[in-house]
Scaffold this motif. Structure first.
Motif, mmCIF file in Angstrom:
data_model
loop_
_atom_site.group_PDB
_atom_site.id
_atom_site.type_symbol
_atom_site.label_atom_id
_atom_site.label_comp_id
_atom_site.label_asym_id
_atom_site.label_seq_id
_atom_site.Cartn_x
_atom_site.Cartn_y
_atom_site.Cartn_z
ATOM 1 N N PRO A 160 -9.472 -0.639 -24.487
ATOM 2 C CA PRO A 160 -10.268 0.349 -25.217
ATOM 3 C C PRO A 160 -10.494 -0.144 -26.653
ATOM 4 O O PRO A 160 -9.687 -0.887 -27.206
ATOM 5 C CB PRO A 160 -9.399 1.608 -25.211
ATOM 6 N N SER A 161 -11.579 0.270 -27.250
ATOM 7 C CA SER A 161 -11.951 -0.184 -28.595
ATOM 8 C C SER A 161 -10.849 0.051 -29.616
ATOM 9 O O SER A 161 -10.560 -0.815 -30.440
ATOM 10 C CB SER A 161 -13.233 0.519 -29.036
ATOM 11 N N SER A 162 -10.219 1.215 -29.566
ATOM 12 C CA SER A 162 -9.174 1.515 -30.557
ATOM 13 C C SER A 162 -7.981 0.573 -30.403
ATOM 14 O O SER A 162 -7.406 0.127 -31.395
ATOM 15 C CB SER A 162 -8.709 2.962 -30.423
ATOM 16 N N GLN A 163 -7.624 0.248 -29.177
ATOM 17 C CA GLN A 163 -6.502 -0.662 -28.946
ATOM 18 C C GLN A 163 -6.878 -2.088 -29.360
ATOM 19 O O GLN A 163 -6.056 -2.810 -29.921
ATOM 20 C CB GLN A 163 -6.098 -0.618 -27.479
ATOM 21 N N VAL B 21 -6.383 -6.741 -33.158
ATOM 22 C CA VAL B 21 -7.022 -7.668 -34.099
ATOM 23 C C VAL B 21 -6.364 -7.549 -35.463
ATOM 24 O O VAL B 21 -6.073 -8.552 -36.119
ATOM 25 C CB VAL B 21 -8.541 -7.407 -34.183
ATOM 26 N N SER B 22 -6.098 -6.334 -35.895
ATOM 27 C CA SER B 22 -5.432 -6.116 -37.175
ATOM 28 C C SER B 22 -4.045 -6.742 -37.169
ATOM 29 O O SER B 22 -3.636 -7.391 -38.143
ATOM 30 C CB SER B 22 -5.341 -4.616 -37.455
#
Length: 69
Positions: free
Chosen positions: A15-18, A23-24
């Protein structure tokens, strides 16, 4: 991707949030590794992160960390 038997394995999606969190996390780990390994002999903040004394991690570690970008 292919498994050991040669069968195709779909690459997992996140999912985008994960994905943003990962990446962070990767960016932060790379930054800290470069800071500690490459700069602990010249930067007081980096030296404090490794216990206060400069540490020579060796040429192999410096070469590997310099390629993280």
């Amino acid at each position: 991707m292919k498994g050991a038997s040669g069968t195709v394995i779909d690459f997992p999606t996140l999912p985008s949030s994960q994905a943003k969190a990962l990446v962070s996390d990767l960016f932060t780990r790379g930054f800290l590794a470069k800071k500690i390994i490459l700069e602990n002999g010249t930067d007081l903040k980096a030296r404090i992160m490794v216990g206060g004394e400069p540490i020579d991690f060796g040429e192999d570690a410096r070469a590997a960390v310099s390629k993280l970008d």
